[in-house]
Design an enzyme around this catalytic site. Sequence first.
Site, PDB file in Angstrom:
ATOM      1  N   HIS A  96       0.838  -1.201   0.000  1.00 53.21           N
ATOM      2  CA  HIS A  96       0.000   0.000   0.000  1.00 53.21           C
ATOM      3  C   HIS A  96       0.872   1.250   0.000  1.00 53.21           C
ATOM      4  CE1 HIS A  96      -2.137   3.218   2.456  1.00 53.21           C
ATOM      5  NE2 HIS A  96      -2.817   3.164   1.333  1.00 53.21           N
ATOM      6  N   SER A  97       0.596   2.175  -0.927  1.00 52.40           N
ATOM      7  CA  SER A  97       1.261   3.479  -0.963  1.00 52.40           C
ATOM      8  C   SER A  97       2.787   3.292  -0.985  1.00 52.40           C
ATOM      9  CB  SER A  97       0.797   4.319   0.227  1.00 52.40           C
ATOM     10  OG  SER A  97       1.206   5.658   0.108  1.00 52.40           O
ATOM     11  N   MET A  98       3.517   3.788   0.016  1.00 51.26           N
ATOM     12  CA  MET A  98       4.960   3.613   0.029  1.00 51.26           C
ATOM     13  C   MET A  98       5.343   2.133  -0.008  1.00 51.26           C
ATOM     14  SD  MET A  98       7.804   4.885   2.840  1.00 51.26           S
ATOM     15  CE  MET A  98       7.456   3.556   4.021  1.00 51.26           C
ATOM     16  N   GLY A 158       3.835  -0.062  -1.654  1.00 50.65           N
ATOM     17  CA  GLY A 158       3.758  -0.444  -3.059  1.00 50.65           C
ATOM     18  C   GLY A 158       5.026  -0.076  -3.804  1.00 50.65           C
TER      19      GLY A 158
END
Length: 301
Positions: A115-117, A119
């Site tokens: 998720h987000s960072m 990812g």
Amino acid sequence: MLRALKGVRHLHVSAIKQTELAIPVPWGQLRGRAWGPDHGRPVLCLHGWSDNCGTFNALIPLLPKECRYVAVDLSGHGLSSHRPPGVFYSPPAYVMDIRRVIDALQWSRFSIIGHSMGGNIAGMFSSLYPEMVDAVVLLDSCGFYPTDQNNIFKAMRQGMDEQLQFEKPTEEKKKIYTYEGAVERLSAANSTLSEQSVRILLERGLVQVEGGVAFTRDFRINLKNIIRISLEQSLQLQSRIKAPMLLVLAEDGLEKSFVGEDKNFFSIIIQAYKDRECLSDSNTENDLQSKSNWGTRWRIQ
């Protein structure tokens, strides 16, 4: 698994076995949590910046029960140790941490949900170690965060200056909150989080201290990242990923945070995934089907 993620809102939440993990590293330990059978299909879950592995508490019970999910608190987050004094937080360092985790778990091949960072860490790991990753799910992330070449050196200098400033002696004491005060503080800083999500993150995001509670995260994660990659380097790394992928982008999430040239970079990276999807459809669908039951093509949501 990819299909399961696309339809999680229709699934019923049920109890799933979970255990706490502690993995030794040279500066302390990386903490985390595991769900599912010990010998289930291995899936690594990576949270976003300033969060912790509680990010996945509500999602994992909705996913296939036969998998072994391991979510880690990245260094400087949650219950994991902070990096030693004088050391920067950077994407390659996080990738190295993940390599340590995988070695400790004795996984030779696994899937990643980031998720987000998390990812972005998943994208870099999957490009550097493509033979180890059999599927990638990016939640509100495009796997890479390129920087305009004209700004790379400026960012490096800013990060170094911020680190030097942080290291100067100060009498400022660590802020202490009541629990409800910490809830209010995190809610104010993250207005999109529900109160339930805030309280889940605080399960691993607070430590008891004299007079109340304090946030566990290392303040240095807020300093400017000095390790940057250009758009060209991002595309080169992206091309090295061999695993099938699922991108899930929030309507009011990552894409809206980009402006100007950065927004153009985002569009180029997404287009590269779409081009890869066409190549996968025409040349490698049977091969991917035989290698992974997560799906046979690159999916852009």
